[in-house]
Write an enzyme that holds these catalytic residues in place. Structure first.
Site, PDB file in Angstrom:
ATOM      1  N   SER A 238      -8.464  -0.495  -1.013  1.00 39.21           N
ATOM      2  CA  SER A 238      -8.665  -0.858  -2.381  1.00 39.21           C
ATOM      3  C   SER A 238      -7.847  -1.282  -3.272  1.00 39.21           C
ATOM      4  CB  SER A 238      -9.090   0.409  -2.891  1.00 39.21           C
ATOM      5  OG  SER A 238      -8.384   1.416  -3.506  1.00 39.21           O
ATOM      6  N   LYS A 239      -7.859  -1.530  -4.449  1.00 42.45           N
ATOM      7  CA  LYS A 239      -6.818  -2.202  -5.523  1.00 42.45           C
ATOM      8  C   LYS A 239      -5.664  -1.103  -5.757  1.00 42.45           C
ATOM      9  CE  LYS A 239      -7.974  -5.399  -8.349  1.00 42.45           C
ATOM     10  NZ  LYS A 239      -8.609  -5.947  -8.291  1.00 42.45           N
TER      11      LYS A 239
END
Ligand code: GLU
Length: 468
Positions: A238-239
């Site tokens: 994820s980011k």
């Protein structure tokens, strides 16, 4: 047959680390086999595709050095061709118009669920004799109803799909625009792609694509579906856990070859070798040896590789990358010492180009303020005799070399009968503003005589001012 591979990103964001690895594997396979690497931009999703994202992908590939031989080809420029192929499939009976409304399809799926079946299109328009007035139909591919499709995946081995499990896929929407599976098939066929390397999220599309290719009488390429990359925590990227864009790796101060080396090892190995030059990667890389399982990021390893390349690359190579980082800080590296000598002085001490650039700025631009603690400790009246004596000696030094500077510092210490540190530390703070730097002789050598003497004068003035 010449090997032809492709990288086919959808330009809906930056080039992330997973995409870069797919591109690298595809590129390596082409380079190893004397092949051609094609770049294709899959921009048919007009709402999500942006020119900025195309640029970001091109920028990422250029920075990594993944040069393509053909393209970039844009799918949005090929709509006429897709229409032509849809027509061809319709004419040959491999595709048909479907007039079913959304409500009808919903009802159909509902009934299937109620019967405990998997919801799928039941082919009710397959043999429709007449069009339904006032309805713009979609076009569906007439998937074979019997037999099996075997995807002989280079990474996963054979994966068998029953045709009975595959329903008739929409290949053109009611407005005439083609869907993803059609455009990919037409492009892989027209671009004579021999090896499709892509993420394993596309495995389920593959039997459908193979069936369409067969209907078109085209060769089926080899497929290699690469597993995904996980975050350091072993969870989906994820980011937050580092779904970083390739350009973030540049901004973090990594060399592109360190990133490439890191990427190639995410899912591929050759014995227990960790370090691969580009030439070695090309020689040794093998799609068959790519791991089926997902692999996790490991930031420490990336830093380790980066440092390895700092130490082993030609100085001028590291200097070229350091130059960009200095430029980002508003420093023009042509206004000071040769960057190669700066790299030589700093490369053992730094893990990233960011650290190296931070440590190099003083060689090009006067520091703004002293580190308060270092100045309070070392720029005192007690340091005045050493600084004054150093100034005299350094002014007349015949050659401005690290060895000559070293001798001068040593002589002053001997003359004043104090340890080297009592001379070198005030000198360091005077010239760099801080209490830590590379060895003092190297530091002064890089600063140059003028800047070094200027630093001593500034420190003497600072001491006098504090006393007053
Ligand atoms: N455009 C697709 C994607 O970005 C890749 C399609 C393919 O490689 O076949 O996921």
């Amino acid at each position: 047959m010449t090997v032809r591979t492709r990288f086919a990103p959808s330009p809906t964001g930056y080039l992330h680390i997973g995409g870069a690895r797919t591109a690298l594997f595809s590129w390596l396979h082409a380079r190893k086999h004397g092949g051609v690497f094609v770049l294709r931009i899959e921009d048919t999703d007009l709402e999500r595709s942006t020119p900025e994202s195309v640029n970001a992908i091109l920028e990422g590939m250029a920075w990594l050095g993944l040069e393509y031989d053909e393209g970039p080809f844009y799918q949005t420029h090929r709509f006429d061709r897709y229409k032509e192929v849809v027509r061809q499939l319709l004419d040959a009976g491999h595709a048909y118009h479907c007039y079913c409304s959304r409500e009808e399809l919903d009802e159909m799926r509902e009934a299937q669920r109620a019967r405990g079946e998997k919801p799928r299109y039941d082919g009710r328009c397959r043999n429709r004799a007449a069009p339904r007035e006032g309805v713009d139909p979609v076009v569906r591919f007439r998937n074979p109803t019997e037999g099996k499709v075997v995807v002989d995946d280079l990474i996963h081995g054979p994966i068998v799909f029953d045709n009975a499990e595959l329903d008739d896929l929409i290949i053109a929407r009611s407005d005439g625009t083609p869907t993803y599976n059609l455009t990919v098939v037409v492009d892989d066929m027209d671009m004579a792609i021999t090896h499709v390397v892509r993420g394993d999220d596309h495995i389920n599309n593959t039997p459908r694509q193979i069936n369409i290719l067969r209907a078109l009488g085209a060769e089926t390429p080899h497929y290699a579906h690469v597993a995904m990359i996980l975050g350091e925590d072993g969870k989906k990227l994820s980011k937050r856990t580092g779904a970083a864009s390739v350009m973030e790796y540049r901004d973090m101060g990594l060399l592109p070859e360190a990133v490439l080396n890191y990427l190639v090892r995410l899912g591929w190995s050759h014995g227990d070798q960790e370090v691969f030059s580009l030439d070695e990667m090309i020689e040794l890389f093998d799609l068959n040896a790519v791991n089926k399982a997902a692999s996790a990021l490991n930031h420490q390893k990336l830093l380790w590789l980066n440092q390895h390349y700092f130490k082993t690359s030609p100085l001028e190579h590291v200097a070229r990358h350091l130059s960009w980082h200095l430029g980002q800080r508003g420093v023009d590296p042509s206004t000071g010492p040769a960057l190669e000598s700066v790299v030589e002085a700093l490369r053992e001490r730094c893990k990233t180009l960011v650290e190296m650039a931070d440590g190099s700025v003083i060689f090009y631009r006067d520091f703004e303020a002293y580190d308060a603690k270092a100045a309070a400790k070392h720029l005192t009246s007690a340091a005045e005799p050493a600084l004054t004596a150093l100034r005299a000696r350094l002014t007349v030094l015949a050659e401005w070399t690290a060895a000559a500077i070293h001798d001068a510092v040593e002589q002053v210490a001997a003359h004043l009968e104090v340890g080297m540190g009592k001379v070198a530390q005030p000198l360091r703070v005077a010239c760099t503003g801080a209490g830590v730097s590379p060895p003092i002789d190297q530091t002064l050598m890089l600063l140059g005589r003028e800047r070094s003497l200027g630093g001593i004068d500034r420190a003497l003035a600072h001491i006098a001012e504090n006393r007053a």
